[in-house]
Design a protein around this motif. Structure first.
Motif, PDB file in Angstrom:
ATOM      1  N   LEU A 175      25.622  34.937 -11.492  1.00 32.99           N
ATOM      2  CA  LEU A 175      25.828  36.246 -12.110  1.00 32.99           C
ATOM      3  C   LEU A 175      26.059  36.101 -13.613  1.00 32.99           C
ATOM      4  N   ALA A 176      26.880  35.120 -13.997  1.00 32.76           N
ATOM      5  CA  ALA A 176      27.128  34.881 -15.423  1.00 32.76           C
ATOM      6  C   ALA A 176      25.838  34.493 -16.140  1.00 32.76           C
ATOM      7  N   GLY A 177      25.009  33.670 -15.470  1.00 36.62           N
ATOM      8  CA  GLY A 177      23.732  33.285 -16.061  1.00 36.62           C
ATOM      9  C   GLY A 177      22.817  34.480 -16.269  1.00 36.62           C
ATOM     10  N   CYS A 178      22.837  35.423 -15.338  1.00 35.76           N
ATOM     11  CA  CYS A 178      22.021  36.630 -15.476  1.00 35.76           C
ATOM     12  C   CYS A 178      22.532  37.510 -16.625  1.00 35.76           C
ATOM     13  N   CYS A 179      23.835  37.599 -16.779  1.00 34.36           N
ATOM     14  CA  CYS A 179      24.400  38.344 -17.913  1.00 34.36           C
ATOM     15  C   CYS A 179      24.027  37.672 -19.241  1.00 34.36           C
ATOM     16  N   TYR A 180      24.053  36.350 -19.258  1.00 36.41           N
ATOM     17  CA  TYR A 180      23.635  35.605 -20.448  1.00 36.41           C
ATOM     18  C   TYR A 180      22.162  35.881 -20.751  1.00 36.41           C
ATOM     19  N   ALA A 181      21.337  35.981 -19.703  1.00 37.76           N
ATOM     20  CA  ALA A 181      19.918  36.286 -19.898  1.00 37.76           C
ATOM     21  C   ALA A 181      19.739  37.665 -20.514  1.00 37.76           C
ATOM     22  N   ALA A 182      20.561  38.642 -20.101  1.00 34.89           N
ATOM     23  CA  ALA A 182      20.481  39.978 -20.683  1.00 34.89           C
ATOM     24  C   ALA A 182      20.894  39.950 -22.163  1.00 34.89           C
TER      25      ALA A 182
END
Length: 323
Positions: A175-182
Protein backbone atom coordinates in the motif's frame (compact mmCIF):
# COMPACT_ATOMS: atom_id res chain seq x y z
CA UNK A 1 -7.20 37.26 -29.91
CA UNK A 2 -4.11 36.61 -27.79
CA UNK A 3 -6.18 36.72 -24.60
CA UNK A 4 -8.63 34.24 -26.10
CA UNK A 5 -5.82 31.89 -27.16
CA UNK A 6 -4.12 32.16 -23.76
CA UNK A 7 -7.39 31.17 -22.07
CA UNK A 8 -7.67 28.26 -24.52
CA UNK A 9 -4.12 27.22 -23.68
CA UNK A 10 -4.81 27.21 -19.94
CA UNK A 11 -8.03 25.22 -20.36
CA UNK A 12 -6.32 22.75 -22.71
CA UNK A 13 -3.47 22.20 -20.28
CA UNK A 14 -5.86 21.65 -17.38
CA UNK A 15 -7.94 19.29 -19.52
CA UNK A 16 -4.81 17.31 -20.32
CA UNK A 17 -3.94 17.16 -16.63
CA UNK A 18 -7.43 15.84 -15.90
CA UNK A 19 -7.00 13.06 -18.49
CA UNK A 20 -3.57 12.16 -17.05
CA UNK A 21 -5.04 11.81 -13.57
CA UNK A 22 -7.79 9.52 -14.81
CA UNK A 23 -5.43 7.49 -16.98
CA UNK A 24 -2.83 6.43 -14.43
CA UNK A 25 -5.00 5.15 -11.60
CA UNK A 26 -4.22 1.54 -12.45
CA UNK A 27 -0.49 2.13 -12.74
CA UNK A 28 -0.38 3.68 -9.28
CA UNK A 29 -2.95 1.98 -7.04
CA UNK A 30 -4.00 -1.00 -9.15
CA UNK A 31 -1.94 -3.56 -7.24
CA UNK A 32 -3.29 -2.60 -3.82
CA UNK A 33 -6.83 -2.69 -5.21
CA UNK A 34 -6.31 -5.93 -7.12
CA UNK A 35 -4.77 -7.63 -4.07
CA UNK A 36 -7.77 -6.64 -1.96
CA UNK A 37 -5.74 -4.43 0.39
CA UNK A 38 -8.10 -1.64 -0.63
CA UNK A 39 -11.58 -3.00 -1.28
CA UNK A 40 -13.43 0.21 -2.10
CA UNK A 41 -12.31 1.74 -5.42
CA UNK A 42 -13.17 5.26 -4.22
CA UNK A 43 -10.75 4.83 -1.32
CA UNK A 44 -8.02 3.93 -3.81
CA UNK A 45 -8.88 6.93 -5.99
CA UNK A 46 -8.87 9.28 -2.97
CA UNK A 47 -5.38 8.10 -2.00
CA UNK A 48 -4.19 8.66 -5.57
CA UNK A 49 -5.63 12.17 -5.58
CA UNK A 50 -3.93 13.07 -2.30
CA UNK A 51 -0.45 11.85 -3.19
CA UNK A 52 -0.61 13.09 -6.79
CA UNK A 53 -1.26 16.59 -5.52
CA UNK A 54 1.68 16.38 -3.12
CA UNK A 55 4.06 15.12 -5.79
CA UNK A 56 2.85 17.67 -8.34
CA UNK A 57 3.25 20.58 -5.94
CA UNK A 58 6.59 19.78 -4.39
CA UNK A 59 8.51 17.61 -6.89
CA UNK A 60 7.44 18.40 -10.47
CA UNK A 61 9.46 21.54 -11.19
CA UNK A 62 12.22 19.85 -13.20
CA UNK A 63 9.79 18.19 -15.59
CA UNK A 64 7.75 21.42 -15.85
CA UNK A 65 10.90 23.18 -17.04
CA UNK A 66 11.77 20.45 -19.54
CA UNK A 67 8.35 20.49 -21.20
CA UNK A 68 8.04 24.28 -21.01
CA UNK A 69 11.40 25.24 -22.47
CA UNK A 70 13.57 22.17 -23.03
CA UNK A 71 12.09 20.66 -26.20
CA UNK A 72 11.68 23.93 -28.09
CA UNK A 73 13.12 27.23 -26.78
CA UNK A 74 10.65 29.17 -24.63
CA UNK A 75 10.90 32.25 -26.87
CA UNK A 76 9.24 30.30 -29.70
CA UNK A 77 6.28 29.17 -27.58
CA UNK A 78 3.01 30.90 -28.46
CA UNK A 79 -0.48 30.63 -26.95
CA UNK A 80 -1.80 28.96 -30.11
CA UNK A 81 1.09 26.51 -30.23
CA UNK A 82 0.74 25.63 -26.57
CA UNK A 83 -3.00 25.18 -26.89
CA UNK A 84 -2.61 22.84 -29.85
CA UNK A 85 0.06 20.81 -28.06
CA UNK A 86 -2.02 20.25 -24.93
CA UNK A 87 -5.34 19.79 -26.68
CA UNK A 88 -3.92 17.12 -28.98
CA UNK A 89 -2.30 15.20 -26.13
CA UNK A 90 -5.46 15.49 -24.03
CA UNK A 91 -7.77 14.06 -26.67
CA UNK A 92 -5.41 11.18 -27.51
CA UNK A 93 -5.06 10.36 -23.80
CA UNK A 94 -8.83 10.52 -23.29
CA UNK A 95 -9.35 8.18 -26.24
CA UNK A 96 -6.91 5.65 -24.78
CA UNK A 97 -8.56 5.91 -21.37
CA UNK A 98 -11.96 5.28 -22.98
CA UNK A 99 -10.53 2.18 -24.72
CA UNK A 100 -8.84 1.18 -21.43
CA UNK A 101 -5.44 1.12 -23.15
CA UNK A 102 -2.60 2.30 -20.88
CA UNK A 103 -0.33 4.67 -22.79
CA UNK A 104 2.63 6.94 -22.10
CA UNK A 105 1.32 10.47 -21.60
CA UNK A 106 4.93 11.64 -21.40
CA UNK A 107 5.56 10.45 -24.93
CA UNK A 108 2.26 11.96 -26.05
CA UNK A 109 3.11 15.34 -24.53
CA UNK A 110 6.64 15.41 -25.91
CA UNK A 111 5.59 14.33 -29.42
CA UNK A 112 2.77 16.88 -29.37
CA UNK A 113 5.30 19.61 -28.52
CA UNK A 114 7.60 18.40 -31.30
CA UNK A 115 4.75 18.22 -33.84
CA UNK A 116 3.41 21.70 -33.14
CA UNK A 117 6.96 23.04 -32.84
CA UNK A 118 7.78 21.82 -36.34
CA UNK A 119 4.57 23.40 -37.60
CA UNK A 120 5.61 26.68 -35.97
CA UNK A 121 9.05 26.52 -37.56
CA UNK A 122 10.66 26.44 -34.12
CA UNK A 123 14.02 24.73 -33.61
CA UNK A 124 13.67 21.40 -31.81
CA UNK A 125 16.40 20.58 -29.29
CA UNK A 126 17.00 17.11 -30.68
CA UNK A 127 20.50 16.53 -29.32
CA UNK A 128 20.18 18.27 -25.95
CA UNK A 129 16.70 17.10 -24.92
CA UNK A 130 14.82 14.79 -27.28
CA UNK A 131 17.63 12.23 -27.54
CA UNK A 132 17.88 12.10 -23.76
CA UNK A 133 14.12 11.63 -23.55
CA UNK A 134 14.40 8.66 -25.92
CA UNK A 135 17.19 7.19 -23.80
CA UNK A 136 15.01 7.65 -20.72
CA UNK A 137 12.03 5.96 -22.37
CA UNK A 138 14.12 3.00 -23.52
CA UNK A 139 15.91 2.72 -20.20
CA UNK A 140 12.79 2.98 -18.04
CA UNK A 141 11.40 -0.56 -18.52
CA UNK A 142 14.92 -2.07 -18.55
CA UNK A 143 16.04 -0.43 -15.30
CA UNK A 144 12.69 -1.14 -13.69
CA UNK A 145 12.92 -4.80 -14.73
CA UNK A 146 16.38 -5.08 -13.16
CA UNK A 147 15.17 -3.45 -9.95
CA UNK A 148 12.06 -5.62 -9.91
CA UNK A 149 14.21 -8.74 -10.18
CA UNK A 150 16.65 -7.67 -7.44
CA UNK A 151 14.02 -6.35 -5.04
CA UNK A 152 11.82 -9.43 -5.38
CA UNK A 153 14.79 -11.69 -4.65
CA UNK A 154 15.68 -9.61 -1.57
CA UNK A 155 12.09 -9.67 -0.30
CA UNK A 156 11.94 -13.44 -0.85
CA UNK A 157 15.04 -13.82 1.31
CA UNK A 158 13.57 -11.64 4.03
CA UNK A 159 10.28 -13.57 3.96
CA UNK A 160 11.69 -17.11 4.01
CA UNK A 161 10.19 -17.68 7.43
CA UNK A 162 6.58 -16.63 6.98
CA UNK A 163 4.51 -15.29 9.82
CA UNK A 164 1.27 -13.43 10.19
CA UNK A 165 3.09 -10.29 11.24
CA UNK A 166 5.40 -10.37 8.22
CA UNK A 167 2.46 -10.85 5.88
CA UNK A 168 0.62 -7.89 7.39
CA UNK A 169 3.76 -5.77 7.12
CA UNK A 170 4.14 -6.76 3.48
CA UNK A 171 0.55 -5.75 2.74
CA UNK A 172 1.19 -2.36 4.34
CA UNK A 173 4.42 -2.11 2.33
CA UNK A 174 2.52 -2.69 -0.92
CA UNK A 175 0.00 0.00 0.00
CA UNK A 176 2.83 2.40 0.86
CA UNK A 177 4.51 1.57 -2.46
CA UNK A 178 1.29 2.39 -4.31
CA UNK A 179 1.02 5.73 -2.50
CA UNK A 180 4.65 6.43 -3.43
CA UNK A 181 3.75 5.63 -7.06
CA UNK A 182 0.93 8.20 -6.92
CA UNK A 183 3.37 10.79 -5.52
CA UNK A 184 5.79 9.90 -8.32
CA UNK A 185 3.01 10.31 -10.87
CA UNK A 186 2.52 13.87 -9.66
CA UNK A 187 6.25 14.54 -9.82
CA UNK A 188 6.80 12.89 -13.19
CA UNK A 189 3.72 13.64 -15.27
CA UNK A 190 2.26 16.94 -14.09
CA UNK A 191 4.77 18.89 -16.16
CA UNK A 192 3.43 17.22 -19.30
CA UNK A 193 0.21 19.20 -18.90
CA UNK A 194 1.33 22.47 -17.34
CA UNK A 195 4.90 22.87 -18.58
CA UNK A 196 3.64 25.23 -21.30
CA UNK A 197 2.35 27.53 -18.53
CA UNK A 198 5.96 27.96 -17.44
CA UNK A 199 7.20 28.26 -21.03
CA UNK A 200 4.87 31.22 -21.60
CA UNK A 201 5.73 32.71 -18.16
CA UNK A 202 2.15 32.34 -16.93
CA UNK A 203 3.24 30.63 -13.72
CA UNK A 204 6.28 29.55 -11.73
CA UNK A 205 7.12 25.82 -11.83
CA UNK A 206 5.64 25.28 -8.35
CA UNK A 207 2.40 27.15 -9.08
CA UNK A 208 2.05 25.32 -12.39
CA UNK A 209 2.63 22.01 -10.61
CA UNK A 210 -0.01 22.80 -8.00
CA UNK A 211 -2.60 23.65 -10.67
CA UNK A 212 -1.74 20.50 -12.59
CA UNK A 213 -1.92 18.41 -9.43
CA UNK A 214 -5.42 19.68 -8.65
CA UNK A 215 -6.85 18.69 -12.02
CA UNK A 216 -4.98 15.37 -11.99
CA UNK A 217 -6.53 14.61 -8.60
CA UNK A 218 -9.94 15.51 -9.98
CA UNK A 219 -9.35 13.28 -13.00
CA UNK A 220 -8.53 10.31 -10.79
CA UNK A 221 -11.67 10.83 -8.70
CA UNK A 222 -14.08 11.36 -11.58
CA UNK A 223 -12.91 8.99 -14.35
CA UNK A 224 -10.20 6.81 -12.87
CA UNK A 225 -12.14 3.66 -12.06
CA UNK A 226 -12.08 1.86 -15.48
CA UNK A 227 -8.27 1.84 -15.75
CA UNK A 228 -7.95 1.08 -12.03
CA UNK A 229 -9.98 -2.09 -12.43
CA UNK A 230 -8.27 -3.21 -15.65
CA UNK A 231 -4.73 -2.72 -14.39
CA UNK A 232 -5.58 -4.02 -10.92
CA UNK A 233 -7.15 -7.27 -12.07
CA UNK A 234 -6.27 -7.80 -15.70
CA UNK A 235 -2.52 -7.36 -16.24
CA UNK A 236 -0.64 -9.82 -14.06
CA UNK A 237 -0.98 -12.58 -11.49
CA UNK A 238 1.47 -12.07 -8.65
CA UNK A 239 1.93 -12.53 -4.92
CA UNK A 240 2.72 -9.88 -2.32
CA UNK A 241 6.51 -10.26 -2.54
CA UNK A 242 6.45 -9.74 -6.28
CA UNK A 243 3.96 -6.91 -5.98
CA UNK A 244 6.12 -4.95 -3.57
CA UNK A 245 9.24 -5.57 -5.66
CA UNK A 246 7.54 -4.48 -8.89
CA UNK A 247 5.88 -1.44 -7.35
CA UNK A 248 9.07 -0.15 -5.73
CA UNK A 249 10.96 -0.73 -8.97
CA UNK A 250 8.38 1.29 -10.91
CA UNK A 251 8.34 4.20 -8.46
CA UNK A 252 12.11 4.42 -7.95
CA UNK A 253 12.74 4.40 -11.70
CA UNK A 254 10.11 7.01 -12.58
CA UNK A 255 10.97 9.24 -9.59
CA UNK A 256 14.65 9.25 -10.56
CA UNK A 257 13.69 10.28 -14.10
CA UNK A 258 11.55 13.11 -12.69
CA UNK A 259 14.41 14.36 -10.51
CA UNK A 260 16.58 14.49 -13.62
CA UNK A 261 13.84 16.44 -15.43
CA UNK A 262 12.90 13.78 -17.96
CA UNK A 263 9.25 12.66 -17.94
CA UNK A 264 8.79 8.96 -18.51
CA UNK A 265 5.99 6.43 -18.54
CA UNK A 266 4.58 5.08 -15.30
CA UNK A 267 3.02 2.28 -17.34
CA UNK A 268 6.32 1.29 -18.93
CA UNK A 269 8.01 1.38 -15.54
CA UNK A 270 5.28 -0.85 -14.12
CA UNK A 271 5.51 -3.38 -16.94
CA UNK A 272 9.27 -3.52 -16.50
CA UNK A 273 8.93 -4.04 -12.76
CA UNK A 274 6.36 -6.80 -13.27
CA UNK A 275 8.58 -8.54 -15.82
CA UNK A 276 11.59 -8.39 -13.49
CA UNK A 277 9.59 -9.67 -10.53
CA UNK A 278 8.34 -12.55 -12.65
CA UNK A 279 11.84 -13.47 -13.84
CA UNK A 280 12.99 -13.58 -10.23
CA UNK A 281 10.68 -16.57 -9.90
CA UNK A 282 11.38 -17.98 -13.35
CA UNK A 283 7.83 -17.14 -14.38
CA UNK A 284 6.10 -15.03 -17.00
CA UNK A 285 3.52 -13.15 -14.97
CA UNK A 286 2.18 -10.79 -17.63
CA UNK A 287 -1.16 -11.13 -19.36
CA UNK A 288 0.03 -11.31 -22.99
CA UNK A 289 -3.14 -9.95 -24.55
CA UNK A 290 -3.13 -6.90 -22.29
CA UNK A 291 0.61 -6.44 -22.84
CA UNK A 292 0.13 -6.54 -26.62
CA UNK A 293 -2.49 -3.79 -26.40
CA UNK A 294 -0.17 -1.66 -24.29
CA UNK A 295 2.88 -2.08 -26.56
CA UNK A 296 0.79 -1.26 -29.64
CA UNK A 297 -0.53 1.92 -28.02
CA UNK A 298 3.00 2.93 -26.95
CA UNK A 299 4.20 2.95 -30.55
CA UNK A 300 1.05 4.14 -32.31
CA UNK A 301 -0.25 6.94 -30.11
CA UNK A 302 2.92 9.11 -29.90
CA UNK A 303 3.20 9.09 -33.70
CA UNK A 304 -0.49 9.91 -33.95
CA UNK A 305 -0.11 12.76 -31.42
CA UNK A 306 2.89 14.27 -33.24
CA UNK A 307 1.22 14.15 -36.65
CA UNK A 308 -2.10 15.45 -35.33
CA UNK A 309 -0.41 18.29 -33.45
CA UNK A 310 1.51 19.35 -36.55
CA UNK A 311 -1.56 19.32 -38.81
CA UNK A 312 -3.83 20.96 -36.24
CA UNK A 313 -1.37 23.80 -35.73
CA UNK A 314 -1.04 24.41 -39.48
CA UNK A 315 -4.83 24.46 -39.94
CA UNK A 316 -5.52 26.63 -36.87
CA UNK A 317 -2.72 29.06 -37.69
CA UNK A 318 -4.00 29.61 -41.22
CA UNK A 319 -7.65 29.82 -40.17
CA UNK A 320 -6.98 32.36 -37.40
CA UNK A 321 -4.17 34.20 -39.12
CA UNK A 322 -1.91 34.02 -36.08
CA UNK A 323 1.31 32.20 -35.29
Amino acid sequence: METFLTAGLVLSGLFFGWTIGSHYTGATMGMAYGAGIIKNPMTALALIATFVLLGATFASSHVVETIGSGIIPARFMTPLGGMVMMLTAAFVTAANTYMKWPVSTSQLACFSVVGAGLGMGAPVNWSSTVILLFVTWIGTPLVSALLGFVLTRLIDLAMRQHSGLKTRMLRWALLAGCCYAAYTLGANNTGNAVGVFYGLKLATPMKAGFAGGLVMALGALTWGRPILEKMGKGIAELDLNMGVGAKLAQSLTAHTAAICGYPTSMNQALIGGLAGAGRARGRNTLNRRALTEIVFSWFFTPILAGAASFLLYILASRALGVR
